[in-house]
Scaffold this motif. Structure first.
Motif, PDB file in Angstrom:
ATOM      1  N   SER A 146       0.830  -1.207   0.000  1.00  0.00           N
ATOM      2  CA  SER A 146       0.000   0.000   0.000  1.00  0.00           C
ATOM      3  C   SER A 146       0.864   1.257   0.000  1.00  0.00           C
ATOM      4  N   LYS A 147       2.093   1.122   0.453  1.00  0.00           N
ATOM      5  CA  LYS A 147       3.011   2.269   0.511  1.00  0.00           C
ATOM      6  C   LYS A 147       3.801   2.450  -0.772  1.00  0.00           C
ATOM      7  N   THR A 148       3.615   1.540  -1.744  1.00  0.00           N
ATOM      8  CA  THR A 148       4.386   1.622  -2.987  1.00  0.00           C
ATOM      9  C   THR A 148       3.498   1.833  -4.206  1.00  0.00           C
ATOM     10  N   LEU A 149       2.270   2.283  -3.978  1.00  0.00           N
ATOM     11  CA  LEU A 149       1.376   2.549  -5.102  1.00  0.00           C
ATOM     12  C   LEU A 149       1.978   3.631  -5.992  1.00  0.00           C
ATOM     13  N   LYS A 150       1.780   3.502  -7.308  1.00  0.00           N
ATOM     14  CA  LYS A 150       2.391   4.440  -8.253  1.00  0.00           C
ATOM     15  C   LYS A 150       1.883   5.866  -8.065  1.00  0.00           C
ATOM     16  N   GLU A 151       0.571   5.992  -7.844  1.00  0.00           N
ATOM     17  CA  GLU A 151      -0.011   7.316  -7.633  1.00  0.00           C
ATOM     18  C   GLU A 151      -0.551   7.404  -6.218  1.00  0.00           C
ATOM     19  N   ARG A 152      -0.479   8.608  -5.655  1.00  0.00           N
ATOM     20  CA  ARG A 152      -1.015   8.808  -4.306  1.00  0.00           C
ATOM     21  C   ARG A 152      -2.527   8.664  -4.362  1.00  0.00           C
ATOM     22  N   PRO A 153      -3.093   7.765  -3.552  1.00  0.00           N
ATOM     23  CA  PRO A 153      -4.554   7.578  -3.555  1.00  0.00           C
ATOM     24  C   PRO A 153      -5.281   8.826  -3.059  1.00  0.00           C
ATOM     25  N   LEU A 187      -6.568  -1.973  -5.566  1.00  0.00           N
ATOM     26  CA  LEU A 187      -5.814  -0.762  -5.935  1.00  0.00           C
ATOM     27  C   LEU A 187      -4.661  -1.118  -6.852  1.00  0.00           C
ATOM     28  N   LEU A 188      -3.962  -2.208  -6.540  1.00  0.00           N
ATOM     29  CA  LEU A 188      -2.842  -2.636  -7.376  1.00  0.00           C
ATOM     30  C   LEU A 188      -3.320  -3.063  -8.760  1.00  0.00           C
ATOM     31  N   ASP A 189      -4.450  -3.734  -8.816  1.00  0.00           N
ATOM     32  CA  ASP A 189      -5.007  -4.184 -10.099  1.00  0.00           C
ATOM     33  C   ASP A 189      -5.406  -3.019 -10.996  1.00  0.00           C
ATOM     34  N   ASN A 190      -5.751  -1.882 -10.401  1.00  0.00           N
ATOM     35  CA  ASN A 190      -6.207  -0.718 -11.165  1.00  0.00           C
ATOM     36  C   ASN A 190      -5.093   0.262 -11.497  1.00  0.00           C
TER      37      ASN A 190
END
Length: 82
Positions: free
Chosen positions: A10-17, A78-81
């Motif tokens: 969750s801390k490595t998502l490409k864009e800030r949620p 979130l990762l899938d999207n």
């Protein structure tokens, strides 16, 4: 994926949620780790603290296992999207 792996990912998502997504993650995480919300809701001008409290309180009654499973599923979505 384990709960710990989901927390790390969750801390490595490409864009800030969005703030809504971050608050949902926070509420599920706190419920999974600490159980039902404790303490007084922050008031006054502590808008961030109040929002975090409300997010956690919205998960009240869920078992730690259910909250951790929902957290894992939410992070995976979130990762899938990305």
């Amino acid at each position: 994926m384990t709960f710990e792996e989901a927390v790390a990912k969750s801390k490595t998502l490409k864009e800030r949620p969005s703030n809504d997504v971050l608050l949902k993650l926070y509420g599920l995480y706190k419920q999974a780790v600490d159980g039902d919300v404790k303490g007084e809701r922050p008031g006054g001008f502590d808008f961030k603290g109040a929002a975090k409290y409300d997010a956690w309180e919205s998960q009240k009654g869920k078992s730690t296992e259910d909250a951790s499973n929902e957290y894992i599923e939410f992070v995976q979505s979130l990762l899938d999207n990305e």
